[in-house]
Design a protein around this motif. Structure first.
Motif, PDB file in Angstrom:
ATOM      1  N   ILE A   1      49.788  47.046  35.042  1.00 18.89           N
ATOM      2  CA  ILE A   1      48.467  46.892  35.443  1.00 18.89           C
ATOM      3  C   ILE A   1      47.647  48.239  34.879  1.00 18.89           C
ATOM      4  CG2 ILE A   1      46.703  47.022  37.436  1.00 18.89           C
ATOM      5  CD1 ILE A   1      48.743  44.912  38.480  1.00 18.89           C
TER       6      ILE A   1
ATOM      7  N   SER B   1      53.582  39.108  40.378  1.00 17.29           N
ATOM      8  CA  SER B   1      54.683  39.867  40.702  1.00 17.29           C
ATOM      9  C   SER B   1      55.858  39.215  41.460  1.00 17.29           C
ATOM     10  CB  SER B   1      54.085  41.067  41.649  1.00 17.29           C
ATOM     11  OG  SER B   1      55.122  41.724  42.397  1.00 17.29           O
TER      12      SER B   1
ATOM     13  N   TYR C   1      47.680  41.010  54.833  1.00 18.02           N
ATOM     14  CA  TYR C   1      46.792  41.930  55.560  1.00 18.02           C
ATOM     15  C   TYR C   1      46.027  41.275  56.560  1.00 18.02           C
ATOM     16  CZ  TYR C   1      49.211  44.187  51.538  1.00 18.02           C
ATOM     17  OH  TYR C   1      49.986  44.438  50.409  1.00 18.02           O
TER      18      TYR C   1
ATOM     19  N   GLY D   1      57.911  45.773  37.474  1.00 15.77           N
ATOM     20  CA  GLY D   1      56.820  45.595  38.519  1.00 15.77           C
ATOM     21  C   GLY D   1      55.428  45.509  38.091  1.00 15.77           C
ATOM     22  N   SER D   2      54.511  44.954  38.579  1.00 22.04           N
ATOM     23  CA  SER D   2      53.259  44.909  37.751  1.00 22.04           C
ATOM     24  C   SER D   2      52.492  45.987  37.911  1.00 22.04           C
ATOM     25  CB  SER D   2      52.534  43.652  38.472  1.00 22.04           C
ATOM     26  OG  SER D   2      52.021  43.628  39.642  1.00 22.04           O
TER      27      SER D   2
ATOM     28  N   ARG E   1      61.478  45.325  41.211  1.00 26.08           N
ATOM     29  CA  ARG E   1      60.659  45.701  40.336  1.00 26.08           C
ATOM     30  C   ARG E   1      60.635  44.834  38.965  1.00 26.08           C
ATOM     31  NH1 ARG E   1      57.747  47.040  42.281  1.00 26.08           N
ATOM     32  NH2 ARG E   1      56.524  48.112  40.838  1.00 26.08           N
TER      33      ARG E   1
ATOM     34  N   TYR F   1      43.409  48.349  44.711  1.00 17.39           N
ATOM     35  CA  TYR F   1      44.824  48.810  44.336  1.00 17.39           C
ATOM     36  C   TYR F   1      44.741  50.092  43.281  1.00 17.39           C
ATOM     37  CZ  TYR F   1      49.818  47.845  43.388  1.00 17.39           C
ATOM     38  OH  TYR F   1      51.163  47.967  43.335  1.00 17.39           O
TER      39      TYR F   1
ATOM     40  N   TYR G   1      49.343  37.971  44.817  1.00 16.41           N
ATOM     41  CA  TYR G   1      49.393  37.296  46.047  1.00 16.41           C
ATOM     42  C   TYR G   1      49.114  35.913  45.873  1.00 16.41           C
ATOM     43  CZ  TYR G   1      49.375  41.854  47.927  1.00 16.41           C
ATOM     44  OH  TYR G   1      49.620  43.422  48.207  1.00 16.41           O
TER      45      TYR G   1
ATOM     46  N   TYR H   1      44.324  50.472  39.402  1.00 13.32           N
ATOM     47  CA  TYR H   1      42.944  50.078  38.771  1.00 13.32           C
ATOM     48  C   TYR H   1      42.110  51.210  38.534  1.00 13.32           C
ATOM     49  CZ  TYR H   1      43.910  45.703  41.516  1.00 13.32           C
ATOM     50  OH  TYR H   1      44.619  44.654  42.065  1.00 13.32           O
TER      51      TYR H   1
ATOM     52  N   SER I   1      57.230  40.712  43.919  1.00 11.49           N
ATOM     53  CA  SER I   1      57.360  41.730  45.043  1.00 11.49           C
ATOM     54  C   SER I   1      57.069  41.116  46.207  1.00 11.49           C
ATOM     55  CB  SER I   1      56.429  42.805  44.683  1.00 11.49           C
ATOM     56  OG  SER I   1      57.026  43.573  43.888  1.00 11.49           O
ATOM     57  N   LYS I   2      55.808  40.256  46.106  1.00 10.87           N
ATOM     58  CA  LYS I   2      55.523  39.452  47.437  1.00 10.87           C
ATOM     59  C   LYS I   2      55.807  38.177  47.377  1.00 10.87           C
ATOM     60  CE  LYS I   2      53.213  43.449  47.426  1.00 10.87           C
ATOM     61  NZ  LYS I   2      53.108  44.651  48.479  1.00 10.87           N
TER      62      LYS I   2
ATOM     63  N   ASN J   1      41.168  41.226  41.706  1.00 11.11           N
ATOM     64  CA  ASN J   1      42.115  40.597  42.374  1.00 11.11           C
ATOM     65  C   ASN J   1      42.052  39.906  43.757  1.00 11.11           C
ATOM     66  OD1 ASN J   1      43.952  42.714  45.139  1.00 11.11           O
ATOM     67  ND2 ASN J   1      44.919  41.023  43.927  1.00 11.11           N
TER      68      ASN J   1
ATOM     69  N   ASP K   1      44.631  40.298  38.666  1.00 12.14           N
ATOM     70  CA  ASP K   1      45.675  40.610  39.498  1.00 12.14           C
ATOM     71  C   ASP K   1      45.991  39.684  40.497  1.00 12.14           C
ATOM     72  OD1 ASP K   1      47.883  41.691  40.802  1.00 12.14           O
ATOM     73  OD2 ASP K   1      46.990  43.638  41.407  1.00 12.14           O
TER      74      ASP K   1
HETATM   75  C1  PLP Z   1      46.729  44.248  44.663  1.00 15.23           C
HETATM   76  C2  PLP Z   1      48.417  44.331  44.186  1.00 15.23           C
HETATM   77  N1  PLP Z   1      48.687  43.888  42.883  1.00 15.23           N
HETATM   78  C3  PLP Z   1      50.041  43.903  42.629  1.00 15.23           C
HETATM   79  C4  PLP Z   1      50.922  44.338  43.429  1.00 15.23           C
HETATM   80  C5  PLP Z   1      52.314  44.513  42.994  1.00 15.23           C
HETATM   81  O1  PLP Z   1      52.969  45.488  42.532  1.00 15.23           O
HETATM   82  P1  PLP Z   1      54.600  45.555  42.118  1.00 15.23           P
HETATM   83  O2  PLP Z   1      54.744  44.270  41.271  1.00 15.23           O
HETATM   84  O3  PLP Z   1      54.381  46.688  41.273  1.00 15.23           O
HETATM   85  O4  PLP Z   1      55.336  45.541  43.089  1.00 15.23           O
HETATM   86  C6  PLP Z   1      50.496  44.879  44.798  1.00 15.23           C
HETATM   87  C7  PLP Z   1      51.745  45.661  45.738  1.00 15.23           C
HETATM   88  O5  PLP Z   1      51.373  46.050  46.420  1.00 15.23           O
HETATM   89  C8  PLP Z   1      49.309  44.760  45.112  1.00 15.23           C
HETATM   90  O6  PLP Z   1      48.862  45.115  46.310  1.00 15.23           O
END
Ligand code: PLP
Length: 398
Positions: free
Chosen positions: A119, A248, A336, A114-115, A259, A140, A220, A143, A250-251, A185, A217
């Motif tokens: 990060i 990531s 969002y 997971g990033s 992760r 986030y 998204y 940071y 994730s999204k 980001n 970052d």
């Molecule tokens: C700005 C930002 N960066 C990175 C991530 C991704 O996190 P991860 O890869 O740990 O799920 C998120 C998740 O909410 C995020 O909002």
């Protein structure tokens, strides 16, 4: 609160060295889980728009590949930092298709768990205590967290609507002290602002002038609307050398709990981060990485599906919130809606009141830094057909 009570509550404060945990920003709405539990016990339903997790189905390729991969004993071994070669190659292929960039899968790609963790850990790879770091506020959590724990001097740049929620390149040029690291980001959580390629190039140039590492970052990058295409560091002049870009799964692929992410960029920095990580983790489960690779090898159809679903939610959310009297604009990126608190309350008071009165959970902007005060974030976390109800509940509560 006395120490024995803190220990009982399990927040760790009683065990921490003096000052360490006390220096962390408080978490507004720490009582949300209790309030939610109380509402549920009263038989009320809760609509959670607080967390950035849309809960859409994960790509089939991930599930099918994982099913097989868990049975492969070779993939049950430690992955270490380099991880599964197939995952690194799939990442390089993805980057090549997306950014038309030729990336070495061994030297310019680092799999991460997971990033978020990486990060934060980048701070340990780059900073000495007392070095300066520039971060967006709101922003986030890692940071702030990474540099804070690394003993750096953290400058929060207050993002402003009038500046398109961008950190002006001049703020990088003028930052005090020995500036070593800049976090940006876009598409941005939480403001949902997007950045054009020209802006990213200016940030790259400013960081190079200051000899600061840029951490971009791009979690998204694939969640953009209305034809906007998010730029990447690999497309910038000098972008590959100036820092690291994080992605990531994730999204982009709705695989939040899996992760899986990666860093790409300067080889020296990839090596430094890899070295730091050898002291903190031993790599993600390689069966998961293999499943991630299967997704990245054929990524585009799923991204279209995801954007279609999120686009419908976005339209439903904007219309329901406007009907409820909230001043929202449709985001060009991310999951969002970011809008001003109606009336005079603080973000936290507004969200707590709203939760109690309507059962709708929103994130107070102040949860993401003092610069978020006066704002609220709603995440596209519920299906298209539930926004009308969310809007109605909010309207009644207001
Ligand atoms: C700005 C930002 N960066 C990175 C991530 C991704 O996190 P991860 O890869 O740990 O799920 C998120 C998740 O909410 C995020 O909002």
């Amino acid at each position: 609160m006395d120490d024995s009570r803190a220990a009982l509550l399990g927040d760790g404060r009683a065990w921490a060295p003096p000052g360490r945990l006390e220096g962390l920003p408080p978490y507004p709405l720490a009582d949300v889980p209790d309030i939610k539990a109380r509402l549920l016990a009263e038989g009320r339903t809760v609509m959670d728009l607080g967390v950035g997790d849309p809960g859409l189905p994960v790509p089939e390729a991930a599930v099918e590949t994982l099913r097989e991969a868990v049975g492969n004993p070779a993939l049950s071994k430690y992955g270490f930092q380099r991880g599964a070669p197939r995952y690194r190659q799939a990442i390089a292929g993805w980057l090549s298709r997306r950014f038309d960039a030729d990336v070495d899968p061994d030297l310019e790609v680092l799999p991460v768990i997971g990033s978020k963790e990486a990060i934060a850990l980048t701070a340990f790879a780059v900073l000495d205590p007392g070095d300066t770091v520039l971060i967006p506020d709101p922003g986030y959590a890692p940071y702030f967290g990474g540099p804070y724990f690394a003993g750096a001097d953290v400058i929060r740049y207050g993002l402003r609507a009038e500046e398109g929620y961008l950190i002006p390149p001049d703020a990088i040029r003028r930052a005090r002290g020995r500036l070593r690291l800049v976090y940006i980001n876009y598409p941005n959580n939480p403001t949902s602002a997007v950045a054009e390629a020209d802006y990213l190039q200016e940030v790259v140039d400013a960081c190079r002038e200051r000899e600061a590492v840029l951490l971009f970052d791009n979690a998204y990058s694939e969640i953009t609307f209305d034809g906007f295409r998010a730029p990447g560091l690999l497309e910038m002049d000098g972008g590959r050398e100036v820092g690291l870009e994080f992605h990531s799964m994730s999204k982009t692929y709705n695989m939040t709990g899996w992760r899986l992410g990666w860093a790409t960029g300067d080889r020296g920095l990839i090596g430094a981060l890899r070295r730091v990580k050898t002291f903190f983790d031993t790599g993600a489960f390689m069966a998961l990485q293999t499943a991630g690779a299967a997704v990245l090898e054929n990524p585009d159809e799923y991204i279209r599906f995801n954007l279609d679903q999120l686009g419908r939610r976005r339209a439903a959310a904007v219309s329901a919130f406007r009907d409820a009297g909230l001043d929202v604009t449709a985001p060009r990126g991310t999951l969002y809606l970011w809008f001003r608190v109606p009336g005079q309350s603080t973000s936290e008071d507004f969200c707590r009141r709203l939760l109690i009165d309507s059962g709708v959970v929103l994130l107070p902007g102040s949860a993401m830094g003092p610069g978020g005060e006066g704002f609220v974030r709603a995440s596209l976390a519920i299906p298209e057909d539930r926004w009308e109800e969310a809007g109605r509940r909010i309207q009644e509560a207001l």
